[in-house]
Design an enzyme around this catalytic site. Structure first.
Site, PDB file in Angstrom:
ATOM      1  CE  LYS A  46      -3.881   2.608   0.821  1.00 43.82           C
ATOM      2  NZ  LYS A  46      -4.365   3.106  -0.240  1.00 43.82           N
ATOM      3  CB  CYS A 129      -4.202   9.524  -5.508  1.00 41.48           C
ATOM      4  SG  CYS A 129      -5.706   8.597  -4.308  1.00 41.48           S
ATOM      5  CE  LYS A 164      -0.557   2.211  -9.510  1.00 36.24           C
ATOM      6  NZ  LYS A 164      -1.243   1.501  -8.477  1.00 36.24           N
TER       7      LYS A 164
HETATM    8  O1  RRO Z   1      -5.693   5.226  -0.882  1.00 37.09           O
HETATM    9  C1  RRO Z   1      -6.924   5.621  -2.112  1.00 37.09           C
HETATM   10  O2  RRO Z   1      -8.111   6.258  -1.464  1.00 37.09           O
HETATM   11  C2  RRO Z   1      -6.475   5.276  -3.575  1.00 37.09           C
HETATM   12  C3  RRO Z   1      -4.912   5.635  -3.554  1.00 37.09           C
HETATM   13 BR1  RRO Z   1      -3.212   6.083  -2.784  1.00 37.09          BR
HETATM   14  C4  RRO Z   1      -4.258   5.369  -5.089  1.00 37.09           C
HETATM   15  O3  RRO Z   1      -3.474   5.374  -5.804  1.00 37.09           O
HETATM   16  N1  RRO Z   1      -5.247   5.124  -5.933  1.00 37.09           N
HETATM   17  C5  RRO Z   1      -6.612   4.776  -5.467  1.00 37.09           C
HETATM   18  O4  RRO Z   1      -7.286   4.315  -6.383  1.00 37.09           O
HETATM   19  N2  RRO Z   1      -7.362   4.845  -4.276  1.00 37.09           N
END
Ligand code: RRO
Length: 304
Positions: A46, A129, A164
């Site tokens: 994560k 994100c 990414k």
């Molecule tokens: O934690 C999230 O809400 C999240 C992250 Br860090 C991400 O890179 N991509 C996503 O869809 N959710």
């Protein structure tokens, strides 16, 4: 010669090209280890930042046609906690990639330095994100920021750095080129697509945070297009991610030039067996085509 799915990526030898994507079962060393023992060729944690984050209130995930939407909000205990998770995950004997985020070059560099002290095999920079302001796609949509953040991290650590990317941009190939200029060793494409789900009865967005990130089969053609465009623009390896549910999907990404593929949402539908299933399908496919290695398949669709 028997069919060999082993993949050379970032100077690492992966027993197969199937990598657990960031964000799914990746907060604990025990779950990462279970995924690795279920057949993944490598695992990504994560995303962790310098400071702990609580994340968003529920609901944080909703199923929609073609996949899932999430707005977790980067919940994590802070990168200092990552060390023991990585130590545990590494017991499975496959490469562990630490995903980190931040809001500036200094922030990313600090997180990367702390994460690399736990000796993962590589770092993945999450600059993508879709729904957390300042630490996510806002960075990944800015080519200069991607280049300078990548450079700041590369100056601090010795292990390979993967960037990414977000699909929520006009020209993803340009962003990939900036990452390469900053010294990235590889690109992962793509993170989730910014999306919205509304409940007609409640007359409001379903996810507590409002917007979320769409993953799963609905985004596969977008991800495939991104990998294809990026691969034509850069020389570094590209790792495909987005809606890979079965061996056919994996083959499509490899044909588009991916050196490896990340699997996330499929775990919610298919459980941990998905890695072995895809591995077996890939092996049979190569044998049917009279090929011995994935390298023979990689990028064949790019010439078309
Ligand atoms: O934690 C999230 O809400 C999240 C992250 Br860090 C991400 O890179 N991509 C996503 O869809 N959710």
């Amino acid at each position: 010669m028997a069919t060999d799915l082993a993949t050379e990526l970032l100077g690492l030898r992966l027993r197969n090209p199937l990598i657990l994507a960031a964000g799914i079962l990746g907060i604990s060393g025990h779950t990462l280890r279970r995924v690795a023992e279920s057949g993944a060729g490598a695992v990504v944690t994560k995303s962790y930042g310098v400071e702990p984050r609580v994340g968003y209130p529920n609901p944080t995930v909703v199923e929609v046609t073609g996949g899932l939407m999430n707005a977790m909000g980067l919940p994590n205990p802070g990168v200092a906690e990552l060390k023991e998770e990585i130590v545990e995950a590494k017991k499975a004997g496959v490469p562990v990639i630490a995903s980190i985020y931040g809001c500036s070059g200094a922030d990313y560099a600090e997180a990367a330095e702390i994460a690399s002290s736990a000796q993962p095999q590589a770092i993945e920079l999450n600059v993508s994100c879709p729904h957390v302001k300042e630490v996510g796609a806002q960075i990944g949509q800015d080519a200069d920021a991607v280049e300078s953040i990548t450079r700041s991290v590369k100056a601090k650590i010795r292990i390979p750095v993967i960037v990414k990317l977000t699909p929520n941009v006009t020209n993803i190939a340009e962003i990939a080129k900036s990452a390469q200029s900053g010294g990235a060793d590889a690109i992962t494409a793509i993170n989730t697509l910014k999306a919205l789900a509304i409940d007609p009865d409640m007359m409001r967005p379903i996810l507590a945070a409002g917007m979320g990130g769409l993953s799963g089969p609905a985004i596969k053609p977008v991800a495939l297009r991104c990998v294809y465009e990026i691969k034509k623009a850069v020389d570094i390896p590209v790792i495909g991610c987005g809606g890979i549910m079965n061996w056919r999907d994996a083959v499509e990404f490899i044909l588009a030039g991916a050196s490896g593929v990340q699997i996330g949402t499929a775990l919610m539908y298919k459980d941990l067996m998905v890695f072995k299933d895809i591995e077996e399908g890939l092996r049979d496919f190569l044998a049917r085509k009279g090929m011995n290695t994935l390298a023979e398949l990689c990028g064949l669709a790019l010439a078309a």
